[in-house]
Design an enzyme around this catalytic site. Structure first.
Site, PDB file in Angstrom:
ATOM      1  CD  GLU A   6      -2.422   1.296   2.757  1.00  0.00           C
ATOM      2  OE1 GLU A   6      -2.959   2.367   3.099  1.00  0.00           O
ATOM      3  OE2 GLU A   6      -2.405   0.276   3.478  1.00  0.00           O
ATOM      4  CG  ASP A  25       0.285   7.149  -1.438  1.00  0.00           C
ATOM      5  OD1 ASP A  25      -0.861   7.556  -1.670  1.00  0.00           O
ATOM      6  OD2 ASP A  25       1.205   7.887  -1.041  1.00  0.00           O
ATOM      7  CD  GLU A  82      -3.132   3.916  -1.662  1.00  0.00           C
ATOM      8  OE1 GLU A  82      -3.202   5.160  -1.757  1.00  0.00           O
ATOM      9  OE2 GLU A  82      -3.007   3.328  -0.565  1.00  0.00           O
TER      10      GLU A  82
END
Length: 239
Positions: free
Chosen positions: A50, A54, A126
């Site tokens: 994640e 991002d 993500e």
């Protein structure tokens, strides 16, 4: 668990070379906790992915906006990107892929509707982006995920104010031909208080147009409007 990873590959239209990546991308930390409590061997969760995803999404969307809108100012680009990579926006893209039904959640999280929350959906998306990035690089990420953002990009950028003809011509020329229009003053005449300028614009070998006005800027705008009209003709649009 492998069934979820295979379903993800089908929805992405992408085959992972490293099987652990899609599984990790779909694994919520609550699932790990339950595995640990039961004494099992925990798989990798998606928190690190994640984090990486991002950054990858920021770059992907930032580059797409930068290339598509060469006349947009930094503040405008930043505002658009912020809207496109917000939790709600990413959750919407995740919903297109129906990631919620593929996520591996602990029973408590699932019972509370965790597969539908925006935060979990955005985090899973993500992580999936990061998984593709680690597996095949940024070009593959663009091929797989940019099509999912196109409608949102058009919606967000449609709110910008009306563009002048030169801006529209530059965006069209770069999108269609990969070149930038060139302007030059080819004639000026008349007294100082009523000077008349003729500016010519060329778009490679595709279009040449001229505009005349009492300022070079207005003449260039007029030339750009004529070039845009020419570019809308079928025989030019198909080149």
């Amino acid at each position: 668990m492998q069934g979820a990873a295979q379903a993800l590959e089908q929805r992405l239209g992408y085959k992972f070379k490293e099987p652990r990546l899609p599984l990790a991308a779909l694994t919520h930390t609550s699932y790990i906790n339950e595995v640990l409590e039961s004494g099992g061997e925990p798989p990798e969760d998606n928190q690190r992915l994640e984090f990486l995803g991002d950054a990858v999404i920021d770059l992907l969307i930032g580059e797409e906006l930068f290339r598509r809108f060469p006349q947009a100012r930094e503040g405008e680009l930043t505002q658009w990107r912020a809207q496109l990579v917000s939790t709600e926006a990413l959750a919407s893209v995740a919903s297109q892929l129906q990631l919620g039904e593929l996520m591996l959640l602990g029973k408590g999280e699932a019972n509370q509707g965790g597969q539908h929350t925006a935060a979990n959906l955005a985090a899973a998306f993500e992580a999936v982006v990061a998984a593709v990035y680690l597996d095949s690089g940024l070009a593959a990420v663009g091929e797989v995920f940019l099509p999912l953002f196109q409608a949102a990009i058009e919606r967000v950028t449609a709110a910008r104010g009306p563009q002048d003809a030169r801006s529209r011509l530059q965006e069209l020329a770069q999108a269609r031909f990969g070149i930038t229009p060139q302007y030059r003053t080819v004639e000026e005449h008349g007294p100082d208080h009523a000077r008349v300028f003729t500016v010519q614009v060329t778009v490679g070998e595709h279009v040449t147009a001229e505009g005349t006005a009492h300022s070079k800027r207005a003449a260039a705008q007029n030339a750009a409007e004529k070039a845009l009209a020419q570019l809308s003709l079928p025989q030019i649009a198909e080149r």
